[in-house]
Design a protein around this motif. Structure first.
Motif, PDB file in Angstrom:
ATOM      1  N   THR A   1       0.834  -1.207   0.000  1.00  0.00           N
ATOM      2  CA  THR A   1       0.000   0.000   0.000  1.00  0.00           C
ATOM      3  C   THR A   1       0.862   1.247   0.000  1.00  0.00           C
ATOM      4  OG1 THR A   1      -1.759  -1.170   1.181  1.00  0.00           O
ATOM      5  CG2 THR A   1      -1.789   1.249   1.254  1.00  0.00           C
ATOM      6  N   TRP A   2       1.922   1.249   0.810  1.00  0.00           N
ATOM      7  CA  TRP A   2       2.826   2.394   0.902  1.00  0.00           C
ATOM      8  C   TRP A   2       3.520   2.648  -0.433  1.00  0.00           C
ATOM      9  CZ3 TRP A   2       4.834   6.681   2.555  1.00  0.00           C
ATOM     10  CH2 TRP A   2       6.197   6.961   2.417  1.00  0.00           C
ATOM     11  N   LEU A   3       4.040   1.595  -1.055  1.00  0.00           N
ATOM     12  CA  LEU A   3       4.744   1.757  -2.326  1.00  0.00           C
ATOM     13  C   LEU A   3       3.828   2.366  -3.381  1.00  0.00           C
ATOM     14  CD1 LEU A   3       6.716  -1.613  -2.636  1.00  0.00           C
ATOM     15  CD2 LEU A   3       7.565   0.588  -1.848  1.00  0.00           C
ATOM     16  N   GLU A   4       2.622   1.853  -3.477  1.00  0.00           N
ATOM     17  CA  GLU A   4       1.703   2.330  -4.507  1.00  0.00           C
ATOM     18  C   GLU A   4       1.163   3.727  -4.179  1.00  0.00           C
ATOM     19  OE1 GLU A   4      -1.282  -0.578  -5.351  1.00  0.00           O
ATOM     20  OE2 GLU A   4       0.160  -2.087  -6.036  1.00  0.00           O
ATOM     21  N   ALA A   5       1.003   4.038  -2.904  1.00  0.00           N
ATOM     22  CA  ALA A   5       0.525   5.369  -2.521  1.00  0.00           C
ATOM     23  C   ALA A   5       1.535   6.438  -2.917  1.00  0.00           C
ATOM     24  CB  ALA A   5       0.262   5.416  -1.016  1.00  0.00           C
ATOM     25  N   VAL A   6       2.810   6.171  -2.688  1.00  0.00           N
ATOM     26  CA  VAL A   6       3.842   7.130  -3.084  1.00  0.00           C
ATOM     27  C   VAL A   6       3.893   7.258  -4.599  1.00  0.00           C
ATOM     28  CG1 VAL A   6       6.317   7.629  -3.074  1.00  0.00           C
ATOM     29  CG2 VAL A   6       5.201   6.797  -0.995  1.00  0.00           C
ATOM     30  N   GLU A   7       3.835   6.143  -5.297  1.00  0.00           N
ATOM     31  CA  GLU A   7       3.887   6.214  -6.754  1.00  0.00           C
ATOM     32  C   GLU A   7       2.660   6.925  -7.322  1.00  0.00           C
ATOM     33  OE1 GLU A   7       4.961   6.272 -10.545  1.00  0.00           O
ATOM     34  OE2 GLU A   7       6.249   5.874  -8.812  1.00  0.00           O
ATOM     35  N   ALA A   8       1.498   6.739  -6.714  1.00  0.00           N
ATOM     36  CA  ALA A   8       0.308   7.465  -7.169  1.00  0.00           C
ATOM     37  C   ALA A   8       0.531   8.971  -7.052  1.00  0.00           C
ATOM     38  CB  ALA A   8      -0.913   7.043  -6.350  1.00  0.00           C
ATOM     39  N   GLY A   9       1.147   9.396  -5.947  1.00  0.00           N
ATOM     40  CA  GLY A   9       1.443  10.812  -5.783  1.00  0.00           C
ATOM     41  C   GLY A   9       2.468  11.305  -6.780  1.00  0.00           C
ATOM     42  N   LYS A  10       3.497  10.520  -7.010  1.00  0.00           N
ATOM     43  CA  LYS A  10       4.536  10.912  -7.961  1.00  0.00           C
ATOM     44  C   LYS A  10       3.959  11.029  -9.370  1.00  0.00           C
ATOM     45  CE  LYS A  10       8.572   8.724  -7.407  1.00  0.00           C
ATOM     46  NZ  LYS A  10       9.642   9.649  -7.020  1.00  0.00           N
ATOM     47  N   ARG A  11       3.027  10.159  -9.688  1.00  0.00           N
ATOM     48  CA  ARG A  11       2.423  10.209 -11.027  1.00  0.00           C
ATOM     49  C   ARG A  11       1.596  11.476 -11.208  1.00  0.00           C
ATOM     50  NH1 ARG A  11       1.868   6.272 -14.971  1.00  0.00           N
ATOM     51  NH2 ARG A  11       0.049   6.398 -16.316  1.00  0.00           N
ATOM     52  N   VAL A  12       0.841  11.857 -10.187  1.00  0.00           N
ATOM     53  CA  VAL A  12       0.092  13.114 -10.240  1.00  0.00           C
ATOM     54  C   VAL A  12       1.051  14.283 -10.431  1.00  0.00           C
ATOM     55  CG1 VAL A  12      -1.243  14.729  -8.819  1.00  0.00           C
ATOM     56  CG2 VAL A  12      -1.917  12.323  -8.951  1.00  0.00           C
ATOM     57  N   ALA A  13       2.153  14.277  -9.680  1.00  0.00           N
ATOM     58  CA  ALA A  13       3.115  15.370  -9.784  1.00  0.00           C
ATOM     59  C   ALA A  13       3.725  15.450 -11.178  1.00  0.00           C
ATOM     60  CB  ALA A  13       4.215  15.195  -8.733  1.00  0.00           C
ATOM     61  N   ARG A  14       4.066  14.303 -11.756  1.00  0.00           N
ATOM     62  CA  ARG A  14       4.646  14.301 -13.110  1.00  0.00           C
ATOM     63  C   ARG A  14       3.642  14.809 -14.128  1.00  0.00           C
ATOM     64  NH1 ARG A  14       5.623   8.768 -12.066  1.00  0.00           N
ATOM     65  NH2 ARG A  14       7.542   8.438 -10.867  1.00  0.00           N
ATOM     66  N   ASP A  15       2.399  14.344 -14.021  1.00  0.00           N
ATOM     67  CA  ASP A  15       1.366  14.778 -14.968  1.00  0.00           C
ATOM     68  C   ASP A  15       1.178  16.287 -14.923  1.00  0.00           C
ATOM     69  OD1 ASP A  15       0.875  12.224 -15.864  1.00  0.00           O
ATOM     70  OD2 ASP A  15      -1.109  12.037 -14.929  1.00  0.00           O
ATOM     71  N   LEU A  16       1.036  16.821 -13.725  1.00  0.00           N
ATOM     72  CA  LEU A  16       0.776  18.254 -13.598  1.00  0.00           C
ATOM     73  C   LEU A  16       1.979  19.085 -14.011  1.00  0.00           C
ATOM     74  CD1 LEU A  16      -1.191  18.319 -10.219  1.00  0.00           C
ATOM     75  CD2 LEU A  16      -2.106  18.810 -12.492  1.00  0.00           C
ATOM     76  N   ALA A  17       3.170  18.630 -13.661  1.00  0.00           N
ATOM     77  CA  ALA A  17       4.368  19.417 -13.971  1.00  0.00           C
ATOM     78  C   ALA A  17       4.730  19.356 -15.444  1.00  0.00           C
ATOM     79  CB  ALA A  17       5.555  18.930 -13.138  1.00  0.00           C
ATOM     80  N   GLY A  18       4.592  18.191 -16.055  1.00  0.00           N
ATOM     81  CA  GLY A  18       5.165  17.975 -17.372  1.00  0.00           C
ATOM     82  C   GLY A  18       4.278  18.291 -18.547  1.00  0.00           C
ATOM     83  N   THR A  19       2.999  18.519 -18.302  1.00  0.00           N
ATOM     84  CA  THR A  19       2.051  18.641 -19.405  1.00  0.00           C
ATOM     85  C   THR A  19       2.067  20.044 -20.005  1.00  0.00           C
ATOM     86  OG1 THR A  19       0.697  16.939 -18.386  1.00  0.00           O
ATOM     87  CG2 THR A  19      -0.364  18.311 -20.032  1.00  0.00           C
ATOM     88  N   GLU A  20       1.878  20.113 -21.315  1.00  0.00           N
ATOM     89  CA  GLU A  20       2.036  21.360 -22.069  1.00  0.00           C
ATOM     90  C   GLU A  20       1.029  22.427 -21.627  1.00  0.00           C
ATOM     91  OE1 GLU A  20       0.066  22.642 -24.717  1.00  0.00           O
ATOM     92  OE2 GLU A  20      -1.512  21.124 -24.750  1.00  0.00           O
ATOM     93  N   PRO A  21       1.302  23.707 -21.936  1.00  0.00           N
ATOM     94  CA  PRO A  21       0.597  24.804 -21.277  1.00  0.00           C
ATOM     95  C   PRO A  21      -0.875  24.959 -21.616  1.00  0.00           C
ATOM     96  CG  PRO A  21       2.108  25.647 -22.954  1.00  0.00           C
ATOM     97  CD  PRO A  21       2.408  24.195 -22.794  1.00  0.00           C
ATOM     98  N   GLU A  22      -1.342  24.449 -22.744  1.00  0.00           N
ATOM     99  CA  GLU A  22      -2.772  24.527 -23.035  1.00  0.00           C
ATOM    100  C   GLU A  22      -3.524  23.382 -22.371  1.00  0.00           C
ATOM    101  OE1 GLU A  22      -4.559  26.875 -24.356  1.00  0.00           O
ATOM    102  OE2 GLU A  22      -2.851  28.160 -24.808  1.00  0.00           O
ATOM    103  N   ARG A  23      -2.960  22.178 -22.456  1.00  0.00           N
ATOM    104  CA  ARG A  23      -3.621  21.029 -21.800  1.00  0.00           C
ATOM    105  C   ARG A  23      -3.688  21.225 -20.284  1.00  0.00           C
ATOM    106  NH1 ARG A  23      -5.831  18.394 -18.996  1.00  0.00           N
ATOM    107  NH2 ARG A  23      -6.191  16.154 -18.908  1.00  0.00           N
TER     108      ARG A  23
END
Length: 510
Positions: free
Chosen positions: A162-184
């Protein structure tokens, strides 16, 4: 949200035949190789001298008939750290994916029994996920299933799935929000992503997007946003995230810089330096990612409150300019030194709101998280810079974060706020109370990542809550300009999700 799920086994023998279609053997191959694999490694070394020196796939009588040998290199030198494990795991994951392996089993060995490697298997899993992550735009266009083909990862060890997947779920949200282009990921769509992410979770999401309300309550933020108001899809918002614990004993309060695109404003970025500035929202992304991990873990005694300032720093006739004097939410009069130093303006208003609320929560600690200065990247390289105020130093907050970063593979370095930093942003006349910045690049300015901490303390009213006050408030400024993107390539590099793992390791994992 798709990423490789985890199954943990106490030993290689505990896995069922045919359950996995390949094995990743990861470790220092100069140490003793586990008996289950020693013969296969020895045979491979007779045929190929590269075995044990670089990541390779070789046929072997193991699960799936495929053995990926992933050397970490030495781990005992003074300067080695657990990122050696993450790097080796990432390299192995790319080989596994290219080979068509969809369910690899990870076996980690030869790791020294030292504190810095106490979470080596977990860091290896997150290293695999980092390597296999594909950008949100690519997944939406081509489909997650076709891009992210690894479905499950088995791990031999003693770990909390549960801990491993909870951290990865958070990291995935962070990558999506940070890395996505400015219109999307323009402000309204950034907010929409957050609403979808935290739907049916214990996190309450509030989006403040009324222009008049923002102008009244977040005047510095709205100065930055002024030139974007004429384009509806670029209009700013504040995204507020709240997790209230059942028996709260401590509260973390975050301000996140969410500049979805930074043109520099009137002090426009030239010479090709504008490319990559859709990643200037990495601070807000990292905060949202950490809150996602909180939502998954549901801590019993920890409150988390976050305000994310989601703004586009546009160019236009109504753009704010240097020399303007703007009264912040705190009542402090701020003279603008450079419109490309916009992130600290957004953070100051957010922090001021959090400061006012802090007395309503038990044991509050405040943090600002931002891709703030090129100086942090220059001075700290790939490490997150932590700059504490006096009460944070007394409580050793930065030391605790530093220790967690070392163990969990999300390392930081500590800087200190000094009197020179406060002198740098002092008012030059009685017309204003503080100066936001000088008019040169932070990377060529002495103490270029430290003096913004002094500005934040003054502009947010936190300088009235130092160790000499009746109500001290611990505050740490977190600059991820050097750590937020792999290799420092802001245009093409993959977001690292810093500082999600560091904070999660420090506050959520015992």
């Amino acid at each position: 949200m798709s990423f490789p799920k985890v199954r943990v086994f106490e030993s290689y023998a505990a896995t069922a035949s045919g359950e996995f279609d390949g094995v990743i053997l990861l470790g220092d191959f100069q140490s003793d190789i586990p008996d289950d694999f020693a013969e296969f490694v020895a045979q491979a070394q007779q045929l190929d001298a590269r075995v044990g020196q670089q990541p390779l796939l070789t046929p072997a009588d193991v699960s799936g008939g495929r053995l990926i040998i992933a050397p970490t290199g030495p781990l005992t030198r003074d300067y080695d750290d657990v990122r050696n494990v993450a790097d080796a795991a990432g390299a192995a994951a790319r080989i596994a994916q290219q080979a068509g392996i969809v369910k690899p089993l990870l076996v980690v060995f030869g790791v020294p029994n030292e504190a810095r490697y106490g979470q080596a298997e977990a860091v290896a899993y997150w290293g695999i996920c980092q390597a296999l992550y594909e950008p949100l735009e690519a997944r939406e266009h081509l489909g997650e299933e076709s891009l992210e083909t690894v479905q499950e990862i088995g791990i031999v060890g003693t770990l909390d799935e549960t801990w491993l997947e909870a951290v990865e779920a958070g990291k995935r949200v962070a990558r999506d929000l940070a890395g996505t282009e400015p219109e999307r990921m323009a402000p309204p769509r950034f907010a929409e992503y957050c609403q979808q992410t935290f739907a049916h979770s214990p996190v309450r999401v509030t989006v403040i997007d009324d222009v008049q309300q923002l102008q009244h309550e977040y005047p510095l933020l709205m100065a930055v946003a002024r030139a974007s108001l004429g384009v509806e899809r670029h209009q700013p918002c504040v995204v507020r995230l709240e997790y209230k614990a059942p028996a709260a004993e401590q509260t973390l309060m975050f301000a996140g810089k969410g500049i979805v695109y930074d043109t520099g404003g009137a002090d426009v970025k030239t010479g090709g330096h504008m490319a990559g500035m859709s990643r200037d929202k990495g601070g807000a992304a990292g905060v949202a990612g950490f809150v996602k991990t909180v939502a998954e873990m549901r801590p019993e005694t920890l409150n988390v409150v976050a305000e994310l300032g989601v703004v586009r720093n546009s160019i236009g006739a109504d753009a704010f300019v240097a020399d303007e004097i703007i009264t912040a939410h705190s009542g402090v009069r701020v003279r603008i030194g450079n419109t490309d130093a916009e992130g600290r303006l957004v953070l100051a208003d957010l922090l001021s709101h959090l400061r006012e609320e802090a007395s309503n929560y038990p044991r509050p600690q405040l943090f600002s998280v931002a891709t703030l200065t090129g100086h942090a990247a220059l001075a700290k390289g790939p490490y997150t810079a932590l700059i504490p105020n006096g009460p944070a130093r007394v409580n050793e907050l930065t030391e605790k974060l530093w220790e967690a970063g070392e163990v969990y593979g999300d390392p930081t370095e500590i800087s200190w706020s000094r009197r020179e930093d406060y002198d740098f942003v002092r008012p030059r006349t009685k017309s204003d109370d503080t100066l936001s910045s000088n008019n040169g690049p932070s990377a060529t300015t002495r103490r270029g990542h430290q003096f913004p901490m002094a500005f934040l303390a003054i502009a947010a009213g936190l300088d009235k809550h130092g160790t000499d006050s009746q109500h001290p408030l611990p505050f740490v400024h977190v600059d991820i300009a050097g750590s937020g993107i792999e290799g420092g390539d802001w245009q093409h590099g993959k977001p690292t999700a810093a500082p999600v793992t560091c904070f999660a390791g420090c506050y959520l994992h015992q």
